[in-house]
Design an enzyme around this catalytic site. Structure first.
Site, PDB file in Angstrom:
ATOM      1  N   CYS A 228       5.949 -11.549  -9.485  1.00 17.37           N
ATOM      2  CA  CYS A 228       5.831 -12.568  -8.432  1.00 17.37           C
ATOM      3  C   CYS A 228       7.172 -12.782  -7.737  1.00 17.37           C
ATOM      4  O   CYS A 228       7.302 -13.670  -6.896  1.00 17.37           O
ATOM      5  CB  CYS A 228       5.314 -13.883  -9.020  1.00 17.37           C
ATOM      6  SG  CYS A 228       6.323 -14.558 -10.356  1.00 17.37           S
ATOM      7  N   GLU A 262       3.372 -10.644  -4.289  1.00 15.83           N
ATOM      8  CA  GLU A 262       3.447  -9.995  -5.594  1.00 15.83           C
ATOM      9  C   GLU A 262       3.626  -8.500  -5.369  1.00 15.83           C
ATOM     10  O   GLU A 262       3.089  -7.929  -4.399  1.00 15.83           O
ATOM     11  CB  GLU A 262       2.186 -10.250  -6.420  1.00 15.83           C
ATOM     12  CG  GLU A 262       1.905 -11.710  -6.698  1.00 15.83           C
ATOM     13  CD  GLU A 262       1.902 -12.069  -8.177  1.00 15.83           C
ATOM     14  OE1 GLU A 262       1.901 -11.152  -9.013  1.00 15.83           O
ATOM     15  OE2 GLU A 262       1.896 -13.276  -8.473  1.00 15.83           O
TER      16      GLU A 262
END
Length: 270
Positions: A228, A262
């Site tokens: 992330c 991501e």
């Protein structure tokens, strides 16, 4: 969800509970099951106690929780559970597997994009004899990927999430499945040496240096790194370059209209 939030606000006003008594109101929804729970974090325990008669039926949702959270910390963390009406968990169906997770567990909320990422990961793990899923949470990635007779290992620091991973593996008939309640950096070489593929999905801070060192010493055939925070993923990759070559990189817009993304990195042993 909005109706439930408005109903909770009306109850708070009726009971003269002020902003000074409160921390956070969170409503979480299962996309596949169409269920919803509400979690109210309070700083004032006495104020929270006055909500013990509030039913989830009254709110039109599947669960309502009141959590006392230490007022000295700005974070909405559980110090004590004051009230539970209905469910304290949610379930999501992903790739025909049902994953149960707790009210305070991390879980991806953009299911279509997450399933796209899982499709790629599944192709990269096909045929692997043993997969180690680090930072596994409730076991979501590993359990959704597992093939028949494929050995799966989950490592998770949170006690409740690690227990959920075991339960989810059992309920989905994922055998054999091993779950270890450990921080990723404390994962022993003996555990990682069993795996020919390692999946990591760390927090924004990236891999702990101790884990990176252990991976370099165990040298599994493949590393699948879902991140992330592409910046810390890049920094970690610079260290892993000693023994690994990055082959594929994918980007996913899990949170549209935000600056966050991501990235999924596939690395092969040199």
């Amino acid at each position: 969800m909005n109706d439930a939030a408005q109903a909770i606000l009306a109850i708070l006003q009726e009971k003269n509970i002020t902003l000074d008594d409160l921390k956070t109101l969170i409503l979480r929804e299962s996309k596949s099951k169409k269920t919803c729970i509400a979690i109210l974090y309070v700083k004032n325990k006495q104020a929270g106690e006055t909500l013990k008669n509030v039913s989830h039926f009254l709110l039109g949702i599947n669960g309502f929780l009141v959590i006392y959270s230490n007022p000295l910390s700005p974070a909405s963390k559980t110090t004590a559970v004051l009230h539970v009406s209905g469910d304290n968990f949610l379930e999501e169906v992903i790739k025909n597997r049902t994953i149960k997770y707790g009210f305070d567990s991390f879980f991806q909320n953009n299911m279509p994009v997450f399933e796209n990422a899982l499709e790629i990961i599944q192709k990269e793990t096909a045929g692997a004899q043993c997969i180690a899923d680090l930072y596994c949470g409730a076991g979501t990635i590993g359990i959704c990927l597992a093939e028949k007779n494929q050995r799966m290992i989950g490592v998770e620091i949170d006690e409740h999430a690690a227990l959920r991973a075991k339960e989810n593996a059992l309920s989905n008939n994922i055998v054999p499945y091993e779950a270890y309640e450990l921080s990723a950096e404390k994962t022993e070489k003996e555990i990682l040496q069993k795996a020919d593929v390692i999946i990591v999905d760390p927090p924004r801070s990236g891999l702990h240096p101790k884990l990176t060192k252990t991976i370099l010493e165990c040298t599994p055939k493949k590393i699948i790194y879902l991140s992330c925070n592409p910046k810390t993923q890049h920094d970690d990759m610079l260290l892993l370059l000693q023994n690994y070559t990055p082959i594929k990189l994918y980007g996913f817009d899990f949170y549209p209209q935000t600056p966050h993304m991501e990235s999924l990195l596939i690395c092969f042993k040199k």
